[in-house]
Design an enzyme around this catalytic site. Structure first.
Site, PDB file in Angstrom:
ATOM      1  N   CYS A  11     -25.041 -31.970 122.344  1.00  0.00           N
ATOM      2  CA  CYS A  11     -26.421 -32.376 122.125  1.00  0.00           C
ATOM      3  C   CYS A  11     -26.529 -33.051 120.762  1.00  0.00           C
ATOM      4  O   CYS A  11     -27.043 -32.496 119.795  1.00  0.00           O
ATOM      5  CB  CYS A  11     -27.324 -31.146 122.204  1.00  0.00           C
ATOM      6  SG  CYS A  11     -28.999 -31.598 122.551  1.00  0.00           S
ATOM      7  N   GLU A  12     -26.016 -34.266 120.718  1.00  0.00           N
ATOM      8  CA  GLU A  12     -25.817 -35.033 119.483  1.00  0.00           C
ATOM      9  C   GLU A  12     -25.097 -36.285 119.963  1.00  0.00           C
ATOM     10  O   GLU A  12     -24.351 -36.215 120.933  1.00  0.00           O
ATOM     11  CB  GLU A  12     -24.879 -34.227 118.566  1.00  0.00           C
ATOM     12  CG  GLU A  12     -24.582 -34.818 117.234  1.00  0.00           C
ATOM     13  CD  GLU A  12     -25.352 -34.090 116.119  1.00  0.00           C
ATOM     14  OE1 GLU A  12     -25.647 -34.742 115.146  1.00  0.00           O
ATOM     15  OE2 GLU A  12     -25.655 -32.898 116.261  1.00  0.00           O
TER      16      GLU A  12
ATOM     17  N   TYR B 266     -15.233 -40.892 111.223  1.00  0.00           N
ATOM     18  CA  TYR B 266     -14.527 -41.985 110.537  1.00  0.00           C
ATOM     19  C   TYR B 266     -14.613 -43.312 111.290  1.00  0.00           C
ATOM     20  O   TYR B 266     -13.866 -44.237 110.960  1.00  0.00           O
ATOM     21  CB  TYR B 266     -13.033 -41.646 110.399  1.00  0.00           C
ATOM     22  CG  TYR B 266     -12.706 -40.331 109.747  1.00  0.00           C
ATOM     23  CD1 TYR B 266     -13.129 -40.052 108.445  1.00  0.00           C
ATOM     24  CD2 TYR B 266     -11.930 -39.377 110.404  1.00  0.00           C
ATOM     25  CE1 TYR B 266     -12.811 -38.856 107.845  1.00  0.00           C
ATOM     26  CE2 TYR B 266     -11.596 -38.180 109.799  1.00  0.00           C
ATOM     27  CZ  TYR B 266     -12.038 -37.920 108.520  1.00  0.00           C
ATOM     28  OH  TYR B 266     -11.703 -36.741 107.917  1.00  0.00           O
TER      29      TYR B 266
ATOM     30  N   TYR C  14      -5.696 -34.145 112.870  1.00  0.00           N
ATOM     31  CA  TYR C  14      -7.126 -33.983 112.578  1.00  0.00           C
ATOM     32  C   TYR C  14      -7.957 -33.947 113.862  1.00  0.00           C
ATOM     33  O   TYR C  14      -9.084 -34.445 113.914  1.00  0.00           O
ATOM     34  CB  TYR C  14      -7.610 -35.095 111.623  1.00  0.00           C
ATOM     35  CG  TYR C  14      -6.688 -35.236 110.420  1.00  0.00           C
ATOM     36  CD1 TYR C  14      -6.643 -34.225 109.463  1.00  0.00           C
ATOM     37  CD2 TYR C  14      -5.830 -36.317 110.279  1.00  0.00           C
ATOM     38  CE1 TYR C  14      -5.770 -34.311 108.380  1.00  0.00           C
ATOM     39  CE2 TYR C  14      -4.954 -36.416 109.199  1.00  0.00           C
ATOM     40  CZ  TYR C  14      -4.936 -35.419 108.261  1.00  0.00           C
ATOM     41  OH  TYR C  14      -4.066 -35.508 107.204  1.00  0.00           O
TER      42      TYR C  14
ATOM     43  N   ARG D 226     -13.201 -37.356 114.932  1.00  0.00           N
ATOM     44  CA  ARG D 226     -12.807 -38.568 114.207  1.00  0.00           C
ATOM     45  C   ARG D 226     -13.604 -39.825 114.582  1.00  0.00           C
ATOM     46  O   ARG D 226     -13.957 -40.599 113.700  1.00  0.00           O
ATOM     47  CB  ARG D 226     -11.302 -38.824 114.354  1.00  0.00           C
ATOM     48  CG  ARG D 226     -10.458 -37.688 113.777  1.00  0.00           C
ATOM     49  CD  ARG D 226      -8.972 -38.016 113.720  1.00  0.00           C
ATOM     50  NE  ARG D 226      -8.679 -38.975 112.668  1.00  0.00           N
ATOM     51  CZ  ARG D 226      -8.488 -40.258 112.837  1.00  0.00           C
ATOM     52  NH1 ARG D 226      -8.507 -40.772 114.051  1.00  0.00           N
ATOM     53  NH2 ARG D 226      -8.267 -41.052 111.827  1.00  0.00           N
TER      54      ARG D 226
ATOM     55  N   GLU E  20       4.357 -36.691 101.620  1.00  0.00           N
ATOM     56  CA  GLU E  20       3.593 -35.664 102.341  1.00  0.00           C
ATOM     57  C   GLU E  20       2.932 -36.272 103.569  1.00  0.00           C
ATOM     58  O   GLU E  20       1.706 -36.389 103.639  1.00  0.00           O
ATOM     59  CB  GLU E  20       2.513 -35.086 101.411  1.00  0.00           C
ATOM     60  CG  GLU E  20       3.055 -34.494 100.133  1.00  0.00           C
ATOM     61  CD  GLU E  20       2.003 -34.441  99.028  1.00  0.00           C
ATOM     62  OE1 GLU E  20       0.857 -34.884  99.250  1.00  0.00           O
ATOM     63  OE2 GLU E  20       2.327 -33.974  97.939  1.00  0.00           O
ATOM     64  N   PRO E  21       3.703 -36.666 104.559  1.00  0.00           N
ATOM     65  CA  PRO E  21       3.105 -37.287 105.742  1.00  0.00           C
ATOM     66  C   PRO E  21       2.410 -36.266 106.642  1.00  0.00           C
ATOM     67  O   PRO E  21       2.976 -35.208 106.932  1.00  0.00           O
ATOM     68  CB  PRO E  21       4.314 -37.882 106.467  1.00  0.00           C
ATOM     69  CG  PRO E  21       5.464 -37.000 106.062  1.00  0.00           C
ATOM     70  CD  PRO E  21       5.170 -36.545 104.662  1.00  0.00           C
ATOM     71  N   GLY E  22       1.183 -36.549 107.041  1.00  0.00           N
ATOM     72  CA  GLY E  22       0.495 -35.687 108.006  1.00  0.00           C
ATOM     73  C   GLY E  22       0.407 -36.428 109.327  1.00  0.00           C
ATOM     74  O   GLY E  22       1.166 -36.223 110.275  1.00  0.00           O
TER      75      GLY E  22
ATOM     76  N   GLY F  57      -0.230 -40.565 103.919  1.00  0.00           N
ATOM     77  CA  GLY F  57      -1.129 -41.687 104.191  1.00  0.00           C
ATOM     78  C   GLY F  57      -0.529 -42.825 104.980  1.00  0.00           C
ATOM     79  O   GLY F  57      -1.170 -43.865 105.127  1.00  0.00           O
TER      80      GLY F  57
END
Ligand SMILES: *Cc1c(COP(=O)(O)O)cnc(C)c1O
Length: 401
Positions: free
Chosen positions: A332-333, A306, A360, A302, A263-265, A222
């Site tokens: 198409c969105e 988010y 991500y 993202r 646990e770094p992503g 995080g």
């Protein structure tokens, strides 16, 4: 953000492999890993790359080669980690909501496991008793992270066993003779404030006396990385100092020698990545000038999912006159990448880069609108290598009967 690769290298990759294209800069991943190692050098730590951020097998092999361990969120990620050459002792499976059969597979593979429900903990105890040390994911009931969607430790979150259920955990451990080696929390993503990690630790500290065989405190991932110009990352040396002080100040935790796991992503791979796309259509609607590119939320979700900010670069016209643009995809969105952004003049055919696309990004991509997933390349020591081919039409039909 911040940039590390020159426009030249990025444009060269586009000339060789076309667009849309995901590009990862290997040395940036190593630099981030080294920041963690040196920043936390005052503590006994182990780092496990949360690979759900980006699982391209070449990236996993690279992460393995620099000495980082790996954290997995599914049994398939565990299998990918083994395939990439990680030894079982360097693999952690932090599960949530999974079938017990996946935990059995993880035990058979010999990897570390964090369990996040009383139900699976009980099944684990009944089957393995004291024979297999295990971790418990605790929900500390604190709010943390960039926004609610990426906050995982609060009192309405599905993740972890609520700290208020300690007595239930304790009786389970006693009844089934579980060997609890690790207490784990992961409270969210994009956490800048070191005190939030310390708050989570304080919750764990209260639990320590209840688990005499404890060796590891796992504080999850995080860490924040900069997305906008001027933003800063989590101050890692400051965080290390605060964690050390909190341990030393605590009457019980201070006397024990725990290893601290992270646990770094995002911290490892976000800034290493770019999504490179070509401008297909310019549309001036009077109040808004849209630049549409040959990508969209099918490739980078993202911003829509988010409200994430991704910095945009106009690689092919970096010195153009600055104007305001809204950059969208071709799906198409509504798939806005960036609204009202000051950018050097954009023309059809220009190549734009979306920064911070390593974490991500490709990983959450889809074939929505029956479009192909992008190719992926890795740049290492200035050399550009293809690490995933672009989808083709056969891929869309594969598995359909
Ligand atoms: C997603 C996740 C991480 C990584 O989070 P980042 O914000 O990418 O650092 C770490 N641990 C667990 C259990 C996760 O689910």
């Amino acid at each position: 953000m911040p940039d590390q690769l020159s426009n030249e290298v990025l444009l060269q990759a586009v000339r060789e492999y076309g667009t849309p294209l995901y590009l990862y800069h290997a040395e940036k991943i190593r630099e981030q890993y080294e920041q963690l190692v040196s920043g936390f050098s005052i503590l006994d730590t182990r780092f496990f790359y949360a690979c759900k951020a980006l699982t391209n097998i070449s990236v996993l092999k690279y992460i393995n080669s620099i000495g980082c361990n790996i954290d997995c969120s599914s049994i398939n990620e565990v299998k990918l980690a083994l395939h990439a050459g990680f030894e079982p002792d360097r693999i952690l499976y932090t599960s949530n909501g999974i079938a017990f059969s996946e935990i059995e597979e993880a035990v058979a593979a010999g990897v570390h496991i964090n369990i996040d429900s009383l139900s699976n903990l009980e099944k684990f105890g009944r089957k393995y008793g004291h024979s297999y040390p295990v971790g418990i994911r605790i929900r500390p009931n604190i709010m943390a992270g960039g926004n609610l969607k990426i906050s995982t430790g609060h009192d309405a979150s599905k993740f972890g066993i609520p700290v208020s259920q300690l007595s239930l955990i304790e009786s389970l451990v006693k009844d089934t003779n579980l060997h609890i080696r690790t207490l784990h929390i992961h409270t969210g993503s994009d956490i800048k404030d070191p005190d939030v990690f310390v708050q989570g630790m304080e919750v764990l500290f209260e639990l320590i006396p209840h688990f005499p065989e404890l060796e590891v405190i796992d504080l999850g991932g995080g860490f924040k990385v900069p997305y906008r110009p001027g933003e800063t990352a989590t101050d890692i040396p400051l965080l290390a100092k605060k964690i050390k002080e909190a341990f030393e100040a605590h009457p019980i935790a201070g006397d024990k020698k725990f290893q601290i796991w992270f646990e770094p992503g995002k911290y490892l791979v976000s800034e290493s990545g770019y999504l490179l796309a070509e401008v297909t259509v310019m549309k001036d609607t009077g109040n808004i000038e849209f630049a549409a590119v040959n990508s969209g939320l099918n490739h980078l979700i993202r911003p829509m999912m988010y409200d994430a900010y991704h910095h945009v670069l106009n690689l092919s016209n970096p010195d153009g006159t600055i104007k305001k643009y809204t950059v969208t995809g071709n799906i198409c969105e509504t798939d806005t990448f960036a609204s009202d952004r000051d950018l050097p003049e954009i023309r059809e055919g220009d190549i734009l880069a979306l920064c911070n696309a390593g974490a991500y990004g490709f990983e959450m991509s889809s074939n929505y609108n029956s479009r192909y997933k992008p190719a992926e390349v890795m740049v290492s020591n200035g050399k550009i290598s293809l690490i995933r081919k672009r989808d083709n039409f056969e891929d869309l039909l594969r598995n359909q009967l």
